[in-house]
Design a protein around this motif. Structure first.
Motif, mmCIF file in Angstrom:
data_model
loop_
_atom_site.group_PDB
_atom_site.id
_atom_site.type_symbol
_atom_site.label_atom_id
_atom_site.label_comp_id
_atom_site.label_asym_id
_atom_site.label_seq_id
_atom_site.Cartn_x
_atom_site.Cartn_y
_atom_site.Cartn_z
ATOM 1 N N GLU A 255 0.835 -1.196 0.000
ATOM 2 C CA GLU A 255 0.000 0.000 0.000
ATOM 3 C C GLU A 255 0.875 1.254 0.000
ATOM 4 O O GLU A 255 1.932 1.282 0.640
ATOM 5 N N ASP A 257 0.378 5.155 0.997
ATOM 6 C CA ASP A 257 -0.518 6.119 1.635
ATOM 7 C C ASP A 257 -0.228 7.516 1.081
ATOM 8 O O ASP A 257 0.836 8.077 1.304
ATOM 9 N N ARG A 292 -1.554 -0.698 -4.176
ATOM 10 C CA ARG A 292 -2.842 -0.158 -3.730
ATOM 11 C C ARG A 292 -2.588 1.263 -3.232
ATOM 12 O O ARG A 292 -1.919 1.455 -2.213
ATOM 13 N N GLN A 294 -3.788 4.419 -1.440
ATOM 14 C CA GLN A 294 -4.827 4.615 -0.430
ATOM 15 C C GLN A 294 -4.686 5.960 0.280
ATOM 16 O O GLN A 294 -3.646 6.608 0.205
#
Length: 425
Positions: A255, A257, A292, A294
């Motif tokens: 991920e 951020d 991902r 996010q």
């Protein structure tokens, strides 16, 4: 007397590629050859460590051979071990069950395949080793095979080979199930299990019971370090065992951020840092990555609108980071809006009117049914590749319609708030 042996499982030699053709720029040949390259690493390790024998606990193959080349490759590697005096013991699993493999080749004399009809025992007299095992006759074996295994052979190091789901594992079919106690009751010294692709030690000693995992990840759900287990035996007892890495291509998911990001360039740079770190940790192996993105961010709508631009710039950056040895399998934009939607709805503006209409549409079954009817011809006209997969278009159910309405809302908010200057507060 001291000696070593290797426990491997789930080779899935020449496992077919599924769905990679839809990814432009996918390293198809690298992935297609990965199981062969990892298997060659297994044979290299056996020779380098001068092991006494190798056990393969099922799923050597991924299914019936497309042609004889898969079997010929296996024979060529076994002949290398034969030259070094290394024997190989194998059982069939659910993917290479006797009923599935229609082509056969005569195996070198150093390869012993266990019966699929009942448990059998092979002894290595010079090492005082007894190996017990039974393969799968058909793909779906649901009975507890362990019950019929013989008790330990006294005066020998006893090894049990079994392809099993054990007590059950997520994402794996429940084949040849058994309890830990079933394995303990046989009083063997080591249980060489197969079928579960994640390395897992079920019991550390008396007896050692473990899944070595598969030797090469084949897709993003099989991420991380893959390999086999090297076991050391001293004076007739298991002395130690350790994992050895064999994979040549590694799958990872991570991920990023982007909560504080104010531009797509920052998103790309943050991802670069993560990729550089991951590439170094994986010691230069070819890296296949799912990213991902996010976080609640000011650039949520921008990421949605410029999705293709962002993804292709990420792919370009990845090629630079890995000098061609990093490939981004998929990018999932999972960010959320930072602007206060409820506050926008409370204002007497055209944007508020549009947002209210969307809310009404999602809650009105008649409107959704009308949309489904209107989109029916479009659904029929879409190419198969556009409709298939977890991100495909399927305008035949209201759930997808409501999902797409959220995306349309994001697109409109991006353009309208940028033009009018309305934003978060």
């Amino acid at each position: 007397m001291s000696f070593t042996f290797i426990h491997a499982a789930d080779i899935h030699l020449d496992s077919p590629l599924r769905g990679l053709e839809k990814y432009e720029g996918a390293p198809v040949e690298r992935i297609r050859n990965a199981t062969r390259d990892a298997f060659r690493n297994l044979v290299d390790l056996a020779i380098d460590k001068k092991v006494s024998f190798l056990v393969i606990s099922g799923d050597l193959y991924d299914g019936d051979w497309k042609d004889y080349n898969t079997g010929l490759y296996f024979v060529s590697q076994m002949s290398r071990l034969q030259k070094e005096g290394i024997d190989v013991y194998l059982i069939r699993g659910n993917h290479d069950a006797a009923s599935l493999i229609t082509r056969e080749l005569k195996l070198p004399s150093n390869v012993v395949e266990f019966s699929v009809e009942q448990p059998a025992t092979e002894t290595i007299e010079e090492l005082k080793v007894a190996i017990h095992g039974q393969g799968f006759e058909s793909r779906s074996v649901t009975e507890n095979l362990v019950k019929a295994y013989p008790k330990r052979k006294e005066g020998y190091l006893n090894i049990g080979m079994l392809h099993t789901s054990a007590t059950g594992r997520e994402d794996h079919e429940n084949y040849a199930p058994c309890q830990i106690k079933d394995l303990q009751d046989k009083e063997y010294d080591y249980w060489a299990l197969g079928h579960i692709h994640l390395r897992e030690v079920l019991q550390k000693k008396d007896p050692v019971i473990l899944f070595p995992g598969n030797i090469q990840g084949r897709h993003v759900r099989e991420s991380g370090d893959k390999g086999c287990t090297l076991v050391r035996v001293n004076n007739g007892q298991i002395d130690s065992y350790e994992h050895h890495t064999l994979d040549v291509l590694r799958w990872e998911t991570f991920e990023v951020d982007v909560t504080d990001a104010e531009s797509t360039e920052e998103v790309i740079e943050q991802t670069r840092t993560r990729l550089e770190d991951s590439y170094q940790k994986n010691e230069g192996r070819f890296l296949a990555v799912r990213i991902r993105v996010q976080g609640a961010t000011n650039i949520h709508q921008k990421l949605i609108v410029e999705k293709d631009h962002v993804i292709n710039n990420l792919r370009s950056m990845a090629l630079e980071v890995g000098y061609g040895d990093v490939w981004i399998e998929k990018v999932k934009i999972e960010t959320t809006r930072l602007m206060n939607i409820n506050e926008l709805k409370e204002r007497h503006t055209p944007i508020a009117t549009i947002l209210e209409y969307f809310d009404t549409m999602v809650e009105d079954e008649d409107t959704l049914a009308f949309l489904l009817k209107e989109l029916k011809d479009l659904q029929n006209a879409l190419p198969f590749e556009v409709k298939s997969g977890d991100e495909g278009f399927d305008f035949t159910n209201t759930e997808l319609i409501t999902q797409k309405i959220d995306e349309v809302e994001d697109l409109l908010l991006h353009h309208l708030t940028r033009k009018t200057g309305v934003g978060s507060s």
